[in-house]
Design a protein around this motif. Structure first.
Motif, mmCIF file in Angstrom:
data_model
loop_
_atom_site.group_PDB
_atom_site.id
_atom_site.type_symbol
_atom_site.label_atom_id
_atom_site.label_comp_id
_atom_site.label_asym_id
_atom_site.label_seq_id
_atom_site.Cartn_x
_atom_site.Cartn_y
_atom_site.Cartn_z
ATOM 1 N N LYS A 140 9.891 84.909 38.638
ATOM 2 C CA LYS A 140 10.382 85.763 37.543
ATOM 3 C C LYS A 140 11.806 86.244 37.827
ATOM 4 O O LYS A 140 12.660 86.287 36.933
ATOM 5 N N SER A 141 12.061 86.577 39.103
ATOM 6 C CA SER A 141 13.392 87.101 39.467
ATOM 7 C C SER A 141 14.481 86.049 39.295
ATOM 8 O O SER A 141 15.661 86.384 39.194
ATOM 9 N N LEU A 142 14.098 84.785 39.278
ATOM 10 C CA LEU A 142 15.103 83.719 39.238
ATOM 11 C C LEU A 142 15.372 83.175 37.829
ATOM 12 O O LEU A 142 16.223 82.313 37.638
ATOM 13 N N VAL A 143 14.628 83.735 36.827
ATOM 14 C CA VAL A 143 14.860 83.323 35.439
ATOM 15 C C VAL A 143 16.317 83.678 35.075
ATOM 16 O O VAL A 143 16.813 84.734 35.454
ATOM 17 N N ASN A 144 16.997 82.774 34.379
ATOM 18 C CA ASN A 144 18.430 82.938 34.009
ATOM 19 C C ASN A 144 19.387 82.728 35.187
ATOM 20 O O ASN A 144 20.590 82.862 35.032
ATOM 21 N N ILE A 145 18.845 82.430 36.359
ATOM 22 C CA ILE A 145 19.717 82.176 37.520
ATOM 23 C C ILE A 145 19.585 80.710 37.919
ATOM 24 O O ILE A 145 20.573 80.015 38.145
ATOM 25 N N LEU A 146 18.320 80.232 37.971
ATOM 26 C CA LEU A 146 18.091 78.808 38.229
ATOM 27 C C LEU A 146 17.638 78.149 36.929
ATOM 28 O O LEU A 146 17.166 78.821 36.008
ATOM 29 N N GLN A 147 17.757 76.830 36.857
ATOM 30 C CA GLN A 147 17.215 76.067 35.733
ATOM 31 C C GLN A 147 15.679 76.134 35.796
ATOM 32 O O GLN A 147 15.124 76.264 36.885
ATOM 33 N N GLU A 164 14.077 73.909 38.196
ATOM 34 C CA GLU A 164 14.274 74.345 39.590
ATOM 35 C C GLU A 164 13.260 75.447 39.940
ATOM 36 O O GLU A 164 12.677 75.449 41.023
ATOM 37 N N ILE A 165 13.046 76.359 38.987
ATOM 38 C CA ILE A 165 12.092 77.460 39.221
ATOM 39 C C ILE A 165 10.694 76.900 39.497
ATOM 40 O O ILE A 165 9.969 77.407 40.343
ATOM 41 N N ASP A 166 10.345 75.806 38.781
ATOM 42 C CA ASP A 166 9.035 75.187 39.019
ATOM 43 C C ASP A 166 8.864 74.778 40.476
ATOM 44 O O ASP A 166 7.749 74.713 40.993
ATOM 45 N N ASN A 167 9.976 74.454 41.145
ATOM 46 C CA ASN A 167 9.893 73.981 42.535
ATOM 47 C C ASN A 167 10.034 75.074 43.589
ATOM 48 O O ASN A 167 10.032 74.784 44.781
ATOM 49 N N VAL A 168 10.159 76.324 43.122
ATOM 50 C CA VAL A 168 10.265 77.436 44.087
ATOM 51 C C VAL A 168 8.864 77.797 44.573
ATOM 52 O O VAL A 168 7.942 77.926 43.770
ATOM 53 N N PHE A 169 8.686 77.940 45.905
ATOM 54 C CA PHE A 169 7.390 78.409 46.418
ATOM 55 C C PHE A 169 7.196 79.848 45.958
ATOM 56 O O PHE A 169 8.102 80.676 46.114
ATOM 57 N N SER A 170 6.013 80.157 45.404
ATOM 58 C CA SER A 170 5.793 81.500 44.857
ATOM 59 C C SER A 170 5.655 82.536 45.955
ATOM 60 O O SER A 170 6.031 83.687 45.784
ATOM 61 N N ILE A 184 11.164 83.164 53.600
ATOM 62 C CA ILE A 184 10.719 82.260 52.527
ATOM 63 C C ILE A 184 10.843 80.814 52.989
ATOM 64 O O ILE A 184 11.547 80.522 53.961
ATOM 65 N N ARG A 185 10.145 79.951 52.288
ATOM 66 C CA ARG A 185 10.323 78.508 52.500
ATOM 67 C C ARG A 185 10.937 77.941 51.221
ATOM 68 O O ARG A 185 10.623 78.397 50.129
ATOM 69 N N ILE A 186 11.829 76.969 51.386
ATOM 70 C CA ILE A 186 12.485 76.374 50.214
ATOM 71 C C ILE A 186 12.372 74.862 50.309
ATOM 72 O O ILE A 186 12.633 74.278 51.377
ATOM 73 N N GLN A 187 11.960 74.248 49.207
ATOM 74 C CA GLN A 187 11.826 72.784 49.188
ATOM 75 C C GLN A 187 13.185 72.117 49.379
ATOM 76 O O GLN A 187 14.211 72.638 48.926
ATOM 77 N N GLU A 188 13.127 70.913 49.984
ATOM 78 C CA GLU A 188 14.327 70.123 50.298
ATOM 79 C C GLU A 188 15.294 70.025 49.094
ATOM 80 O O GLU A 188 16.500 70.258 49.229
ATOM 81 N N ASP A 189 14.724 69.732 47.899
ATOM 82 C CA ASP A 189 15.594 69.483 46.751
ATOM 83 C C ASP A 189 16.195 70.768 46.157
ATOM 84 O O ASP A 189 16.978 70.713 45.211
ATOM 85 N N LEU A 190 15.844 71.927 46.721
ATOM 86 C CA LEU A 190 16.435 73.192 46.236
ATOM 87 C C LEU A 190 17.344 73.832 47.281
ATOM 88 O O LEU A 190 17.847 74.944 47.077
ATOM 89 N N LEU A 191 17.575 73.118 48.389
ATOM 90 C CA LEU A 191 18.337 73.722 49.488
ATOM 91 C C LEU A 191 19.766 74.103 49.073
ATOM 92 O O LEU A 191 20.320 75.078 49.578
ATOM 93 N N HIS A 192 20.326 73.355 48.116
ATOM 94 C CA HIS A 192 21.691 73.703 47.673
ATOM 95 C C HIS A 192 21.713 75.048 46.927
ATOM 96 O O HIS A 192 22.776 75.589 46.675
ATOM 97 N N ARG A 193 20.530 75.585 46.567
ATOM 98 C CA ARG A 193 20.447 76.877 45.859
ATOM 99 C C ARG A 193 19.954 77.995 46.782
ATOM 100 O O ARG A 193 19.624 79.091 46.320
ATOM 101 N N LYS A 194 19.868 77.691 48.106
ATOM 102 C CA LYS A 194 19.222 78.649 49.023
ATOM 103 C C LYS A 194 19.933 80.010 49.066
ATOM 104 O O LYS A 194 19.276 81.051 49.109
#
Ligand code: SAM
Length: 276
Positions: free
Chosen positions: A7-14, A17-23, A34-44
């Motif tokens: 919810k906090s990332l709405v309007n910040i990530l696509q 991308e939000i679908d791939n964030v670990f809840s 936190i843990r971040i998936q490989e394909d989201l590392l550029h948004r860490k």
């Protein structure tokens, strides 16, 4: 908590991308991991900054950048936002703990299990905590029960923090911190304990003989393991595994799922009463 990060990332990530964030994430005092998936590392960095902004108490946001590994069961951490400080204070069931999330093992996800064991113990017991770390189980027990607890750990930093934590908490029981390999230490503690804890699930099998050596006949061993199975079969599979590897007559007093550690992968606790 589980929807909070997305919810906090709405309007910040696509949205894809939000679908791939670990809840889920861990909050330990003023540190968030936190843990971040490989394909989201550029948004860490932006993910870290949003968390720092939204979680009032947080001062440091880290990304777990490796699995939990090595004898000390620690993990690598990368600072995403805030101050680079890995030691913090964590409170659990009325006890205070100094934790260094980088140099020692620590998981807030074991708190229900720690409370379960502390409720089971009785005044007067001698307890061996073979993989005691910074003293979480041992101090929670000694807070309530007049027991003698040997808190063994191979990581000198865990034992340093355990000694610090003993000073932070008023306890009725007695905790004895010992740095070393549990199997060596138990050679001096034959038939000593009424209850032996072995929370090193990845390697429990290779330490079971030592646990048996340290435990009195009719004592209880809290054996932990990791099992690949469906949720409904996981406990049964773990109990079967325990009976396959133990060399001693045992009756199972209780078994439960401690937590899921992956898809169809569970950490199981088995309370075994052993007869020598
Ligand atoms: N019981 C603690 C807790 O709940 O926070 C820590 C459990 S952690 C999964 C396992 C611990 O076992 C780590 O602190 C690690 O340093 C320790 N360890 C690993 N091998 C060991 C050994 N051979 N003897 C004693 N401690 C060991």
């Amino acid at each position: 908590m589980t929807r909070f990060l997305k919810k906090s990332l709405v309007n910040i990530l696509q949205s894809y991308e939000i679908d791939n964030v670990f809840s889920s994430f861990d909050q330990i005092g003023d540190i968030v991991i936190i843990r971040i998936q490989e394909d989201l590392l550029h948004r860490k960095k932006i993910i870290g900054e949003v968390l720092l902004d939204k979680i009032k108490k947080a001062k440091s946001i880290y990304r777990q950048s490796s699995v939990v590994k090595g004898d000390f069961r620690t993990r690598e951490l990368e600072l995403l936002a805030g101050i680079d400080k890995t030691e913090t204070e964590y409170k659990e069931y009325g006890c205070r703990f100094n934790v260094d999330v980088k140099t020692v093992f620590f998981s807030p996800r074991l708190s229900t299990e720690r409370n379960r064991i502390s409720e089971l113990t009785e005044n007067g017991e001698n307890i061996i905590n073979m993989f005691g770390g910074i003293g979480m189980f041992s101090i929670l027990i000694a807070k309530k029960k007049k027991c003698n607890i040997y808190n063994i750990d191979i990581n000198p930093e865990a034992i340093r923090l355990c000694k610090k934590n003993l000073k932070l908490n008023k306890m009725v029981g007695n905790v004895i911190p010992i740095c070393g390999d549990a199997s060596d230490i138990i050679n001096e503690l034959h038939d000593m304990s009424d209850r032996t804890l072995m929370l090193l699930p990845e390697r429990s099998d290779s330490f079971l003989d030592s646990a048996i050596l340290g435990t009195k006949s009719n004592g209880v061993i809290h054996y932990y393991c990791h099992i690949h199975a469906n949720k409904k079969n996981a406990i049964e599979c773990a109990v079967k595994h325990y009976f396959n590897i133990t060399k001693i007559k045992s009756s199972i007093l209780h078994a439960n799922i401690v937590r899921a550690i992956g898809p169809r992968y569970y950490q199981i606790a088995i309370d075994a009463n052993i007869i020598k």
